[in-house]
Scaffold this active site. Structure first.
Site, PDB file in Angstrom:
ATOM      1  N   ASN A  11       0.925  -1.193  -0.249  1.00 41.63           N
ATOM      2  CA  ASN A  11       0.068   0.002   0.142  1.00 41.63           C
ATOM      3  C   ASN A  11       1.014   0.987  -0.027  1.00 41.63           C
ATOM      4  O   ASN A  11       1.548   1.549   1.046  1.00 41.63           O
ATOM      5  CB  ASN A  11      -0.955  -0.010   1.145  1.00 41.63           C
ATOM      6  CG  ASN A  11      -1.765   1.146   1.218  1.00 41.63           C
ATOM      7  OD1 ASN A  11      -2.733   1.115   2.366  1.00 41.63           O
ATOM      8  ND2 ASN A  11      -2.367   1.592   0.040  1.00 41.63           N
ATOM      9  N   ASN A  62      -6.209  10.749  -0.818  1.00 38.55           N
ATOM     10  CA  ASN A  62      -6.390   9.495  -1.850  1.00 38.55           C
ATOM     11  C   ASN A  62      -5.961   9.955  -3.338  1.00 38.55           C
ATOM     12  O   ASN A  62      -5.929  11.252  -3.532  1.00 38.55           O
ATOM     13  CB  ASN A  62      -7.777   8.953  -1.791  1.00 38.55           C
ATOM     14  CG  ASN A  62      -8.043   8.376  -0.298  1.00 38.55           C
ATOM     15  OD1 ASN A  62      -7.136   7.774   0.198  1.00 38.55           O
ATOM     16  ND2 ASN A  62      -9.339   8.607   0.282  1.00 38.55           N
ATOM     17  N   CYS A  71      -5.412   6.091   8.194  1.00 36.30           N
ATOM     18  CA  CYS A  71      -4.806   4.925   7.238  1.00 36.30           C
ATOM     19  C   CYS A  71      -3.663   4.236   8.091  1.00 36.30           C
ATOM     20  O   CYS A  71      -2.490   4.877   8.189  1.00 36.30           O
ATOM     21  CB  CYS A  71      -4.271   5.635   5.936  1.00 36.30           C
ATOM     22  SG  CYS A  71      -3.321   4.327   4.918  1.00 36.30           S
ATOM     23  N   GLY A  72      -3.901   2.950   8.272  1.00 29.68           N
ATOM     24  CA  GLY A  72      -3.110   2.317   9.158  1.00 29.68           C
ATOM     25  C   GLY A  72      -1.394   2.023   8.566  1.00 29.68           C
ATOM     26  O   GLY A  72      -0.496   2.279   9.293  1.00 29.68           O
ATOM     27  N   ASN A 161     -12.120   5.576  10.349  1.00 31.86           N
ATOM     28  CA  ASN A 161     -12.716   5.721   8.722  1.00 31.86           C
ATOM     29  C   ASN A 161     -13.727   4.502   8.861  1.00 31.86           C
ATOM     30  O   ASN A 161     -13.557   3.269   9.427  1.00 31.86           O
ATOM     31  CB  ASN A 161     -11.641   5.679   7.813  1.00 31.86           C
ATOM     32  CG  ASN A 161     -10.583   4.547   7.827  1.00 31.86           C
ATOM     33  OD1 ASN A 161     -10.865   3.622   8.898  1.00 31.86           O
ATOM     34  ND2 ASN A 161      -9.686   4.197   6.959  1.00 31.86           N
ATOM     35  N   HIS A 163     -15.661   1.114   7.560  1.00 32.75           N
ATOM     36  CA  HIS A 163     -15.590  -0.072   7.002  1.00 32.75           C
ATOM     37  C   HIS A 163     -16.712  -1.043   7.118  1.00 32.75           C
ATOM     38  O   HIS A 163     -17.491  -0.809   8.028  1.00 32.75           O
ATOM     39  CB  HIS A 163     -14.246  -1.014   7.657  1.00 32.75           C
ATOM     40  CG  HIS A 163     -12.966  -0.205   7.463  1.00 32.75           C
ATOM     41  ND1 HIS A 163     -12.012  -0.460   6.602  1.00 32.75           N
ATOM     42  CD2 HIS A 163     -12.554   0.746   8.367  1.00 32.75           C
ATOM     43  CE1 HIS A 163     -11.075   0.354   6.641  1.00 32.75           C
ATOM     44  NE2 HIS A 163     -11.149   1.010   7.845  1.00 32.75           N
ATOM     45  N   ASN A 194     -15.163   1.701   3.084  1.00 32.69           N
ATOM     46  CA  ASN A 194     -13.984   0.707   2.528  1.00 32.69           C
ATOM     47  C   ASN A 194     -14.615  -0.535   2.729  1.00 32.69           C
ATOM     48  O   ASN A 194     -15.400  -0.844   3.646  1.00 32.69           O
ATOM     49  CB  ASN A 194     -12.781   0.891   3.385  1.00 32.69           C
ATOM     50  CG  ASN A 194     -12.154   2.184   3.503  1.00 32.69           C
ATOM     51  OD1 ASN A 194     -11.433   2.601   2.587  1.00 32.69           O
ATOM     52  ND2 ASN A 194     -12.341   3.116   4.606  1.00 32.69           N
ATOM     53  N   GLU A 212     -10.369  -0.038  -1.490  1.00 29.68           N
ATOM     54  CA  GLU A 212     -10.307   1.063  -0.487  1.00 29.68           C
ATOM     55  C   GLU A 212     -11.343   2.263  -1.201  1.00 29.68           C
ATOM     56  O   GLU A 212     -11.146   2.745  -2.123  1.00 29.68           O
ATOM     57  CB  GLU A 212      -9.095   1.533  -0.258  1.00 29.68           C
ATOM     58  CG  GLU A 212      -8.239   0.637   0.641  1.00 29.68           C
ATOM     59  CD  GLU A 212      -7.039   1.113   1.104  1.00 29.68           C
ATOM     60  OE1 GLU A 212      -7.300   2.313   1.766  1.00 29.68           O
ATOM     61  OE2 GLU A 212      -5.955   0.720   1.230  1.00 29.68           O
ATOM     62  N   ARG A 213     -12.091   2.956  -0.282  1.00 28.50           N
ATOM     63  CA  ARG A 213     -12.939   4.170  -0.560  1.00 28.50           C
ATOM     64  C   ARG A 213     -11.701   5.436  -1.271  1.00 28.50           C
ATOM     65  O   ARG A 213     -10.743   5.744  -0.440  1.00 28.50           O
ATOM     66  CB  ARG A 213     -13.564   4.614   0.818  1.00 28.50           C
ATOM     67  CG  ARG A 213     -14.289   6.050   0.575  1.00 28.50           C
ATOM     68  CD  ARG A 213     -14.920   6.330   1.672  1.00 28.50           C
ATOM     69  NE  ARG A 213     -13.724   6.791   2.638  1.00 28.50           N
ATOM     70  CZ  ARG A 213     -14.164   7.531   3.780  1.00 28.50           C
ATOM     71  NH1 ARG A 213     -15.388   7.976   4.113  1.00 28.50           N
ATOM     72  NH2 ARG A 213     -13.017   7.596   4.495  1.00 28.50           N
ATOM     73  N   CYS A 221      -4.385  -2.567   3.719  1.00 27.47           N
ATOM     74  CA  CYS A 221      -5.291  -1.742   4.379  1.00 27.47           C
ATOM     75  C   CYS A 221      -5.114  -1.929   5.719  1.00 27.47           C
ATOM     76  O   CYS A 221      -5.652  -2.891   6.471  1.00 27.47           O
ATOM     77  CB  CYS A 221      -6.614  -1.660   3.727  1.00 27.47           C
ATOM     78  SG  CYS A 221      -7.776  -0.542   4.835  1.00 27.47           S
ATOM     79  N   GLY A 222      -4.376  -1.094   6.684  1.00 30.30           N
ATOM     80  CA  GLY A 222      -4.475  -1.388   7.939  1.00 30.30           C
ATOM     81  C   GLY A 222      -5.423  -1.164   8.789  1.00 30.30           C
ATOM     82  O   GLY A 222      -5.863  -1.919   9.651  1.00 30.30           O
ATOM     83  N   GLY A 224      -8.431  -1.654   7.585  1.00 29.07           N
ATOM     84  CA  GLY A 224      -9.319  -2.675   7.231  1.00 29.07           C
ATOM     85  C   GLY A 224      -8.947  -3.769   7.904  1.00 29.07           C
ATOM     86  O   GLY A 224      -9.833  -4.555   8.156  1.00 29.07           O
TER      87      GLY A 224
END
Length: 278
Positions: A11, A62, A71-72, A161, A163, A194, A212-213, A221-222, A224
């Site tokens: 990512n 983004n 964002c992880g 965010n 999910h 997401n 991912e959105r 995706c962390g 996620g």
């Protein structure tokens, strides 16, 4: 503009430090620079900024120009960047994000370079209206969503965010591109969402793929992965600590029963540094 290309399990991000505030043209820059053919290529443009509340502040734009609250994978890249470039000392620091506030970070350093990063991702938000969804339930588990005549069951989780986690028999063979964008923009999700598709293999290991959105399919995706662990524990499918295997590699996620906080551990890497017209 000086930048460093970095990634967390594939990512990838264009990381910029030294600005005092988010530039007015950040959205335009992200669209142009993140383009895989006409730009540097990345899932997002990340700014490391001063913070009044933490050691640093992170803002993520983004690849479509929209801003992500959290964002992880990016926060691990930021932690590695500030340590390895001498902007922070020691193995503990704090990073402020738009969606999760001040987040404590612990660094595992090997030969003077950050190898692994553990991030306190905060408490998951499970109330449907706060995720947000249009569903007035707490938590939202096994709720139906229909797209193009196909019904999916999802669990909703916010990690700063939004999910939705959907379980499928074989995530490796699942058509992510066909269903991800339709679910991302479904009316049940007023700020889009997401979408994680997951296959549980044991109480300690889950395969996950993500749409991912604002970015589409990414290798990892962390947030996620955190949402998937929380969802899997809520559904009784895994323990509260497990390995979440993504296309780009593994993350170790733990949902602490005492504090209710989620902890993510994983790597971050530098690809190259350069300059670009901005």
């Amino acid at each position: 503009m000086e930048f460093t290309k970095m990634h967390g399990l594939g990512n990838d991000f264009i990381v910029v430090a030294g600005e005092q505030a988010l530039p007015d043209n950040a959205a335009e820059l992200a669209i142009r620079l993140c383009h895989r053919f006409f730009g540097i290529g990345a899932d997002g443009l990340v700014y490391i900024l001063p913070s009044e509340k933490a050691d640093f502040r992170m803002r993520i734009i983004n690849s479509d120009g929209s801003e992500a609250e959290q964002c992880g994978n990016a926060i691990r890249c930021v932690a590695k960047y500030v340590h390895d470039n001498g902007l922070a000392s020691g193995t503990k620091l704090t990073i402020e994000t738009l969606g999760a506030g001040v987040q404590p970070v612990v660094l595992q350093v090997e030969d003077g370079q950050v190898a692994q990063v553990t991030v306190d991702m905060g408490r998951p938000i499970l109330n449907g209206l706060d995720v947000p969804t249009t569903i007035d339930a707490n938590p939202v588990i096994g709720h139906s969503v229909e797209v193009d005549g196909r019904e999916f069951k999802f669990t909703a989780v916010s990690m700063g965010n939004p999910h939705c986690v959907i379980y499928v028999d074989d995530v490796a063979g699942f058509d992510l591109a066909a269903w991800g964008p339709k679910l991302e923009t479904h009316p049940l999700f007023p700020r889009k969402i997401n979408v994680e598709f997951a296959t549980v293999h044991s109480r300690g290991q889950v395969d996950m793929r993500v749409w991912e959105r604002g970015a589409g399919p990414t290798l990892a995706c962390g947030t996620g992965a955190c949402a998937t662990l929380v969802s899997s524990a809520l559904n009784g499918l895994t323990d509260r600590e497990a390995t979440i295997s993504l296309a780009g590699g593994d993350l170790r996620i733990r949902w602490d029963e005492t504090s209710d906080r989620v902890y993510m551990t994983g790597p971050a890497a530098v690809v190259y540094a350069g300059t670009v017209d901005a």
